[in-house]
Scaffold this motif. Structure first.
Motif, mmCIF file in Angstrom:
data_model
loop_
_atom_site.group_PDB
_atom_site.id
_atom_site.type_symbol
_atom_site.label_atom_id
_atom_site.label_comp_id
_atom_site.label_asym_id
_atom_site.label_seq_id
_atom_site.Cartn_x
_atom_site.Cartn_y
_atom_site.Cartn_z
ATOM 1 N N LEU A 80 -49.848 -12.089 -96.676
ATOM 2 C CA LEU A 80 -49.550 -12.425 -95.289
ATOM 3 C C LEU A 80 -50.709 -12.020 -94.382
ATOM 4 C CD1 LEU A 80 -47.141 -13.702 -93.766
ATOM 5 C CD2 LEU A 80 -46.332 -11.383 -93.306
ATOM 6 N N HIS A 81 -51.327 -10.897 -94.668
ATOM 7 C CA HIS A 81 -52.483 -10.460 -93.889
ATOM 8 C C HIS A 81 -53.648 -11.441 -94.029
ATOM 9 C CE1 HIS A 81 -51.148 -5.940 -93.784
ATOM 10 N NE2 HIS A 81 -50.298 -6.757 -93.189
ATOM 11 N N ILE A 82 -53.816 -12.017 -95.220
ATOM 12 C CA ILE A 82 -54.856 -13.031 -95.408
ATOM 13 C C ILE A 82 -54.567 -14.244 -94.521
ATOM 14 C CG2 ILE A 82 -55.838 -14.685 -97.050
ATOM 15 C CD1 ILE A 82 -56.880 -11.890 -97.453
ATOM 16 N N LEU A 83 -53.309 -14.633 -94.425
ATOM 17 C CA LEU A 83 -52.954 -15.760 -93.560
ATOM 18 C C LEU A 83 -53.192 -15.415 -92.093
ATOM 19 C CD1 LEU A 83 -49.696 -17.155 -95.213
ATOM 20 C CD2 LEU A 83 -52.068 -17.808 -95.612
ATOM 21 N N TYR A 84 -52.930 -14.174 -91.712
ATOM 22 C CA TYR A 84 -53.224 -13.756 -90.343
ATOM 23 C C TYR A 84 -54.722 -13.841 -90.053
ATOM 24 C CZ TYR A 84 -48.487 -11.760 -89.991
ATOM 25 O OH TYR A 84 -47.134 -11.585 -89.942
ATOM 26 N N LEU A 85 -55.524 -13.421 -91.023
ATOM 27 C CA LEU A 85 -56.978 -13.520 -90.865
ATOM 28 C C LEU A 85 -57.399 -14.976 -90.718
ATOM 29 C CD1 LEU A 85 -59.875 -12.435 -90.920
ATOM 30 C CD2 LEU A 85 -59.754 -12.465 -93.425
ATOM 31 N N ILE A 86 -56.855 -15.842 -91.567
ATOM 32 C CA ILE A 86 -57.165 -17.273 -91.480
ATOM 33 C C ILE A 86 -56.767 -17.815 -90.117
ATOM 34 C CG2 ILE A 86 -56.506 -19.551 -92.370
ATOM 35 C CD1 ILE A 86 -56.391 -18.263 -95.162
ATOM 36 N N ASN A 87 -55.614 -17.382 -89.613
ATOM 37 C CA ASN A 87 -55.149 -17.808 -88.289
ATOM 38 C C ASN A 87 -56.211 -17.551 -87.220
ATOM 39 O OD1 ASN A 87 -52.672 -18.449 -86.446
ATOM 40 N ND2 ASN A 87 -53.531 -16.565 -85.595
ATOM 41 N N ASP A 88 -56.776 -16.348 -87.235
ATOM 42 C CA ASP A 88 -57.772 -16.006 -86.221
ATOM 43 C C ASP A 88 -59.117 -16.673 -86.494
ATOM 44 O OD1 ASP A 88 -55.834 -14.443 -85.045
ATOM 45 O OD2 ASP A 88 -57.205 -12.776 -84.652
ATOM 46 N N ILE A 89 -59.462 -16.866 -87.767
ATOM 47 C CA ILE A 89 -60.711 -17.560 -88.090
ATOM 48 C C ILE A 89 -60.670 -18.989 -87.561
ATOM 49 C CG2 ILE A 89 -62.106 -18.516 -89.972
ATOM 50 C CD1 ILE A 89 -61.361 -16.066 -91.636
ATOM 51 N N ILE A 90 -59.567 -19.687 -87.800
ATOM 52 C CA ILE A 90 -59.457 -21.081 -87.351
ATOM 53 C C ILE A 90 -59.468 -21.150 -85.834
ATOM 54 C CG2 ILE A 90 -58.027 -23.162 -87.381
ATOM 55 C CD1 ILE A 90 -59.433 -22.531 -90.019
#
Length: 313
Positions: free
Chosen positions: A205-215
Motif C-alpha cells: 500500500l505504501h508503494i501505491l501511495y508513492l506512485i500516487n505522489d509520483i504521478i
C-alpha cells in the motif's frame, strides 16, 4: 527462417538447474524485452552460470529459446551471433524514434488493457517471482533504489515520500547506458509488490501511495515518459497488491483507485481494468490453490493520503 521449422541450434544443458535458469530467463526476456537482458548481463557478468549470455556454452540454445518466446515471423541470422559491447552501446544510445533501436518491451507497447486477463496477470506474477527467487536477477541500481524506497515501506512519512520522489526524479534525468531509467523505476516499483521480496500488504500500500505522489508530480512537471512507464506496469502492480488479500485490504485499494480515477492519473481503459480487478472475487485459493496469505488487519493500514500533498501516509 520460420521459427516453427527451426531446429534447436545446440543441445540444452545437461544440468537441470542451468537449463531451468536459461529457460526462465529466456521466457522473461521474450516477454519483457532486451533491456531486461542487458540488466542481467550487467548484474551477472562475473557469474559463470551466466556465461551463455556472453557467447559461451549454451549461448545458441539461449537465443533459440528467446526467439521461441518472442515468436516473431522470422529471425535475423545476425541475432544468432554472440553479442558485443558495441551492439549494446549502440542500442542504448539510439534516439527514441530511431527505427533501428530495439523495440520497447511488451509491457510498454500499446496493448489493449481489456485483453489483459486475470489469468495472464497471475501467470506474470508467478513467473516474475519464480525467476527472481531462483536466479537473484536484480537491477544494477537495486541498492540505490532500496535506499530510496525502504524508509517509505517502514514509515511512509511526509519526509520519506518527499525524499523518495526527489531521488527518483533526479535518477531519471541521469544519462544511462544500461536501459531507460524511467522503465527501470517502473520495473523496480513493480518488483516491490511481488510476494517473493517479502513485502506485506501495508508495505505494498505504501508503494501505491508513492506512485500516487509520483504521478501527481509527473502531471505537474510534464514528466510524461515516467508517467507512461508507470502506466505500462500499473495494472500488474495493482493486481500484485490485490491478489490474495482480505476484503478489508481490498477496500483500501479501492480508495486509492478512486483518487486515481477522479484525478485522471491513468487512461480510462487502464482504470477500467483495475476496477475490474477490485470487483473480482479472485483469491489465491481460487486461482492458485493455496490459502490466502496472512495480512495486517485493515485497521493497521494507514489512511489514504490526499493526492500529491506529501502528508503523512
Amino acid at each position: 527462417i520460420e521459427n516453427s521449422n527451426m531446429a534447436e541450434p545446440a543441445r540444452p544443458p545437461d544440468d537441470p538447474e542451468l537449463r531451468n535458469i536459461i529457460d526462465k530467463l529466456a521466457n522473461f526476456v521474450g516477454r519483457n524485452g532486451p533491456e531486461f537482458e542487458q540488466m542481467t548481463m550487467h548484474k551477472q557478468r562475473d557469474n559463470p552460470k551466466f556465461s551463455f549470455l556472453f557467447g559461451g556454452e549454451h549461448y545458441n540454445y539461449y537465443k533459440w529459446k528467446v526467439a521461441q518466446e518472442e515468436s516473431p515471423k522470422s529471425m535475423d541470422v545476425q541475432a544468432m551471433q554472440p553479442p558485443t559491447s558495441e551492439s549494446f552501446t549502440a542500442a542504448a544510445e539510439a534516439p527514441p524514434n530511431d527505427p533501428t533501436a530495439d523495440p520497447p518491451p511488451p509491457w510498454l507497447q500499446q496493448q489493449q488493457p481489456s485483453e489483459i486477463s486475470v489469468e495472464k496477470l497471475l501467470a506474470n506474477k508467478i513467473e516474475q517471482e519464480d525467476l527472481l527467487s531462483q536466479t537473484g536477477i536484480t537491477d544494477p541500481s537495486e541498492g540505490d533504489f532500496t535506499n530510496c524506497v525502504q524508509p517509505i515501506l517502514i514509515t511512509c512519512s511526509k519526509e520519506s515520500i518527499a525524499n523518495g520522489k526527489s531521488w527518483i526524479f533526479q535518477f531519471i534525468q541521469q544519462p544511462s547506458n544500461d536501459g531507460n531509467p524511467c522503465m527501470k523505476v517502473a520495473m523496480y516499483l513493480m518488483r516491490k509488490t511481488l510476494d517473493s521480496v517479502g513485502v506485506n500488504f501495508t508495505q505494498k500500500l505504501h508503494i501505491l501511495y508513492l506512485i500516487n505522489d509520483i504521478i501527481y508530480d509527473c502531471l505537474r512537471k510534464g514528466a510524461q515518459e515516467l508517467r507512461e512507464a508507470i502506466e505500462a506496469h500499473i495494472i500488474q502492480i495493482f493486481f500484485n497488491s490485490h491478489f490474495g488479500e482480505s476484503p478489508e485490504s481490498r477496500e483500501q485499494l479501492k480508495k486509492v483507485l478512486k483518487i486515481w480515477e477522479a484525478q485522471k492519473y491513468f487512461s480510462d481503459s487502464v482504470i477500467k481494468k483495475m476496477v475490474e480487478i477490485t470487483e473480482s472475487v479472485t483469491t489465491s485459493n481460487q486461482l492458485a490453490g493455496g490459502p490466502v496469505s496472512q495480512q495486517f488487519p485493515a485497521s493497521a493500514a494507514p489512511p489514504i493520503p490526499p493526492a500529491g500533498n506529501g502528508n503523512e501516509c
